[in-house]
Design an enzyme around this catalytic site. Sequence first.
Site, PDB file in Angstrom:
ATOM      1  N   LYS A 161      -4.024   4.406   4.641  1.00 17.95           N
ATOM      2  CA  LYS A 161      -4.287   5.337   4.887  1.00 17.95           C
ATOM      3  C   LYS A 161      -6.148   5.106   6.309  1.00 17.95           C
ATOM      4  O   LYS A 161      -5.781   5.452   6.877  1.00 17.95           O
ATOM      5  CB  LYS A 161      -4.761   6.583   4.201  1.00 17.95           C
ATOM      6  CG  LYS A 161      -5.245   8.241   3.752  1.00 17.95           C
ATOM      7  CD  LYS A 161      -5.250   8.701   2.747  1.00 17.95           C
ATOM      8  CE  LYS A 161      -5.861  10.335   4.042  1.00 17.95           C
ATOM      9  NZ  LYS A 161      -6.047  11.256   2.278  1.00 17.95           N
ATOM     10  N   GLU A 214      -8.348  -5.897   1.293  1.00 17.91           N
ATOM     11  CA  GLU A 214      -6.685  -6.456   0.118  1.00 17.91           C
ATOM     12  C   GLU A 214      -5.573  -6.534   0.919  1.00 17.91           C
ATOM     13  O   GLU A 214      -5.683  -6.918   1.565  1.00 17.91           O
ATOM     14  CB  GLU A 214      -6.804  -6.139  -1.221  1.00 17.91           C
ATOM     15  CG  GLU A 214      -7.295  -6.081  -2.045  1.00 17.91           C
ATOM     16  CD  GLU A 214      -8.073  -4.696  -1.850  1.00 17.91           C
ATOM     17  OE1 GLU A 214      -8.245  -4.691  -3.452  1.00 17.91           O
ATOM     18  OE2 GLU A 214      -8.546  -3.627  -1.563  1.00 17.91           O
ATOM     19  N   GLY A 270      -3.619   9.549  -0.418  1.00 21.36           N
ATOM     20  CA  GLY A 270      -2.586   8.209  -1.204  1.00 21.36           C
ATOM     21  C   GLY A 270      -1.694   8.464  -1.971  1.00 21.36           C
ATOM     22  O   GLY A 270       0.098   8.213  -1.727  1.00 21.36           O
ATOM     23  N   ARG A 271      -2.050   8.904  -3.358  1.00 20.61           N
ATOM     24  CA  ARG A 271      -0.770   8.586  -4.507  1.00 20.61           C
ATOM     25  C   ARG A 271      -0.119   9.933  -3.907  1.00 20.61           C
ATOM     26  O   ARG A 271       0.724  10.101  -5.596  1.00 20.61           O
ATOM     27  CB  ARG A 271      -1.844   8.823  -5.925  1.00 20.61           C
ATOM     28  CG  ARG A 271      -3.007   9.798  -5.454  1.00 20.61           C
ATOM     29  CD  ARG A 271      -3.490   9.925  -6.801  1.00 20.61           C
ATOM     30  NE  ARG A 271      -4.580  10.642  -7.066  1.00 20.61           N
ATOM     31  CZ  ARG A 271      -5.860  11.293  -6.495  1.00 20.61           C
ATOM     32  NH1 ARG A 271      -6.020   9.965  -5.108  1.00 20.61           N
ATOM     33  NH2 ARG A 271      -6.797  11.698  -6.525  1.00 20.61           N
ATOM     34  N   GLU A 324      -5.582   8.329 -11.553  1.00 17.73           N
ATOM     35  CA  GLU A 324      -6.502   8.747 -10.685  1.00 17.73           C
ATOM     36  C   GLU A 324      -6.538  10.360 -10.086  1.00 17.73           C
ATOM     37  O   GLU A 324      -7.957  10.425  -9.588  1.00 17.73           O
ATOM     38  CB  GLU A 324      -6.311   7.583  -9.017  1.00 17.73           C
ATOM     39  CG  GLU A 324      -7.091   7.320  -7.953  1.00 17.73           C
ATOM     40  CD  GLU A 324      -6.185   6.076  -7.429  1.00 17.73           C
ATOM     41  OE1 GLU A 324      -6.737   5.653  -6.671  1.00 17.73           O
ATOM     42  OE2 GLU A 324      -5.725   6.990  -6.863  1.00 17.73           O
ATOM     43  N   HIS A 334      11.305  -3.227 -28.830  1.00 16.74           N
ATOM     44  CA  HIS A 334      10.151  -4.255 -29.281  1.00 16.74           C
ATOM     45  C   HIS A 334       9.563  -5.345 -28.572  1.00 16.74           C
ATOM     46  O   HIS A 334       8.560  -6.132 -29.471  1.00 16.74           O
ATOM     47  CB  HIS A 334      11.781  -5.723 -29.222  1.00 16.74           C
ATOM     48  CG  HIS A 334      13.062  -4.770 -29.508  1.00 16.74           C
ATOM     49  ND1 HIS A 334      13.302  -4.869 -30.670  1.00 16.74           N
ATOM     50  CD2 HIS A 334      13.696  -3.814 -28.217  1.00 16.74           C
ATOM     51  CE1 HIS A 334      14.506  -4.622 -30.464  1.00 16.74           C
ATOM     52  NE2 HIS A 334      14.761  -4.096 -29.541  1.00 16.74           N
ATOM     53  N   LYS A 366     -15.547  -1.856  -4.898  1.00 17.09           N
ATOM     54  CA  LYS A 366     -14.790  -2.011  -3.608  1.00 17.09           C
ATOM     55  C   LYS A 366     -16.831  -2.777  -3.095  1.00 17.09           C
ATOM     56  O   LYS A 366     -16.237  -3.579  -2.418  1.00 17.09           O
ATOM     57  CB  LYS A 366     -14.874  -1.089  -3.539  1.00 17.09           C
ATOM     58  CG  LYS A 366     -13.487  -0.675  -3.190  1.00 17.09           C
ATOM     59  CD  LYS A 366     -12.781   0.216  -2.193  1.00 17.09           C
ATOM     60  CE  LYS A 366     -11.517   0.526  -2.830  1.00 17.09           C
ATOM     61  NZ  LYS A 366     -10.819   2.147  -1.938  1.00 17.09           N
TER      62      LYS A 366
HETATM   63  O1  F6P Z   1      -9.037   2.481  -4.501  1.00 14.76           O
HETATM   64  C1  F6P Z   1      -7.814   3.550  -4.249  1.00 14.76           C
HETATM   65  C2  F6P Z   1      -7.646   3.664  -3.672  1.00 14.76           C
HETATM   66  O2  F6P Z   1      -8.316   4.319  -2.107  1.00 14.76           O
HETATM   67  C3  F6P Z   1      -6.062   4.740  -3.081  1.00 14.76           C
HETATM   68  O3  F6P Z   1      -7.100   6.107  -3.488  1.00 14.76           O
HETATM   69  C4  F6P Z   1      -5.509   4.238  -2.664  1.00 14.76           C
HETATM   70  O4  F6P Z   1      -4.168   5.021  -2.073  1.00 14.76           O
HETATM   71  C5  F6P Z   1      -5.285   3.203  -1.769  1.00 14.76           C
HETATM   72  O5  F6P Z   1      -6.846   2.505  -2.661  1.00 14.76           O
HETATM   73  C6  F6P Z   1      -5.196   2.381  -0.435  1.00 14.76           C
HETATM   74  O6  F6P Z   1      -6.016   3.126   0.112  1.00 14.76           O
HETATM   75  P1  F6P Z   1      -5.281   3.094   2.036  1.00 14.76           P
HETATM   76  O7  F6P Z   1      -4.805   3.546   1.779  1.00 14.76           O
HETATM   77  O8  F6P Z   1      -6.828   3.891   2.716  1.00 14.76           O
HETATM   78  O9  F6P Z   1      -5.418   1.459   1.842  1.00 14.76           O
END
Ligand code: F6P
Length: 543
Positions: free
Chosen positions: A205, A211, A266-267, A352, A383, A506
């Site tokens: 987003k 990453e 995002g979520r 979150e 288990h 971050k």
């Molecule tokens: O670090 C958390 C977060 O911002 C989440 O809320 C989000 O889903 C994820 O990282 C990835 O963010 P993006 O879609 O901006 O890469």
Amino acid sequence: MSVTQLPSWQTLTAHAIRLRDTRIESLFERDPDRLKYLCLEAANIYVDMSKTLLDRVCMDSLLQLAEERKLTDAIAAIFDGKVVNPTENQPALHTLLRERESTISDALAMDRFGQVGAVRKQIADFSDRMTNGKILGFSGSPIRDVVNIGIGGSHLGAQMVCDTLRYEHLSDVGVHFVSNVDGSDLERVLTPLEPDTTYFIVTSKSFNTAETLLNAKSASSWIAKSFKTRDAIPSHFAAITSKSERAVAFGIDPKNIFPMSDWIGGRYSLWSAVGLPISIAIGNDGFNRLLFGAHEMDQHFRTAAFENNIPIMLALIGIWNTNFLGCETHAIVPYDDRLRLLPAYLQQLEMESNGKRITLKNTLTDYHTVPIVWGGIGTNAQHAFFQQMHQGTRKTSTDFILVLTHQRSSQEHHDMLVANCVAQAESLMRGQKRDTFNDTENPTEKIDLSAHRETPGNRPNTTIVTDSLTPESLGALLALFEHKTYVQGIIWDINSFDQWGVELGKTLANSIMNELSGANPSAHDPSTKALLARYKRVRGGIS
Ligand code: F6P
């Protein structure tokens, strides 16, 4: 005023004391109508909340709490596109992504719905061309494998849906997911693939997540190295983002950029262009069926009276277990291997969203918010961690998820799966008294085995059932959890749609990355300094 000052909250505190020594199973004897108001059904989902330590009077106080928290207005606000994410000054319109036709009259909503429609068309065109071999790589070969690069909300939902609906996969285009910055995640996925026929979707987003950008950079190097030119990159990359300009700067061809809106969290985004991998995996009709199932649950949530409203009741039962009965954690235990990624998805959704300590009045809460959400699949979990669930000192409430039919499991296998799910729900409630072991022989004089074998029971649990696992029923199930999460945020008077708490880590990681590439070290505590020194020694290359 804190929610704990509300009359209903006070009453609920008294109910918790009143019911403290009550056995859940005794409540069935006391009230033969119990199943009538604690078992609800809508949108192919049946929910049994009756193995919870509450009675009708207590439930009425929970419903009163929802009234006092002005839940009806809050539900209207989210569907009407009002600002429900005030710290980012944004609406949260994931429901619009699965809307059939705009029921909202105002121009802004109509415009937003237009955007939704345009992206839906873009998704359908692209996934149809992909699954019909019409998207060609730089060498002209049809693409055979699609790799989604994303993390958190740009990964968990699409991956979980593709994995859950693995038997619905239509095309033989492989769909893969890379999220972790640990290079072995990308390496594991790319090793069996051919650059020639591999296509990457960079989903972010913000298009600013370290990453995802590093994995995308490495993937583009993999392509450029294989074709010995960076000119090949635009033929093998698309992006899904609300920051198109950043994707263009990265080298993505604008016609391969799928816009995300800022008014989608995002979520909560698997229903948006973030669902493109789902559309490729199960076909666009399958994706539309997922949206349709969620829409059915949206309509139920939007229209059903509180006591007949599954998301509201599940949310209130969660509040009761967490804030009044002291459950510290909440376990999600799907008795279906196809739902193995669901607990991780719900961890992000609920923790979150509601892992907050400041109210919308900018005050510290004097009550707990979201419990620790965790889980695993049945029967494996029996288990592993069920020993603690039955005899541990920490209280956990549990959601069992059960699918009554299974197209890839024999009747005998499925009977045993269902039997164990139902038995675990019953045994967590019933427990087993010490005196039922009186005839057990003690191993030694020192050991009273009956004491060790006793299970206290009275552990609250809910069973969520669907007849079959289809795109529709999965859509409805996920929308159910989204709405449950929203309702709990309203009751707890917190913002369920921001995540400021993730920023510090971050920022510190970025400054340490700079240090590792030679920049002057920033101030650290001795422990952090020592850890970095240890890494630098092993890593070499920098002092
Ligand atoms: O670090 C958390 C977060 O911002 C989440 O809320 C989000 O889903 C994820 O990282 C990835 O963010 P993006 O879609 O901006 O890469």
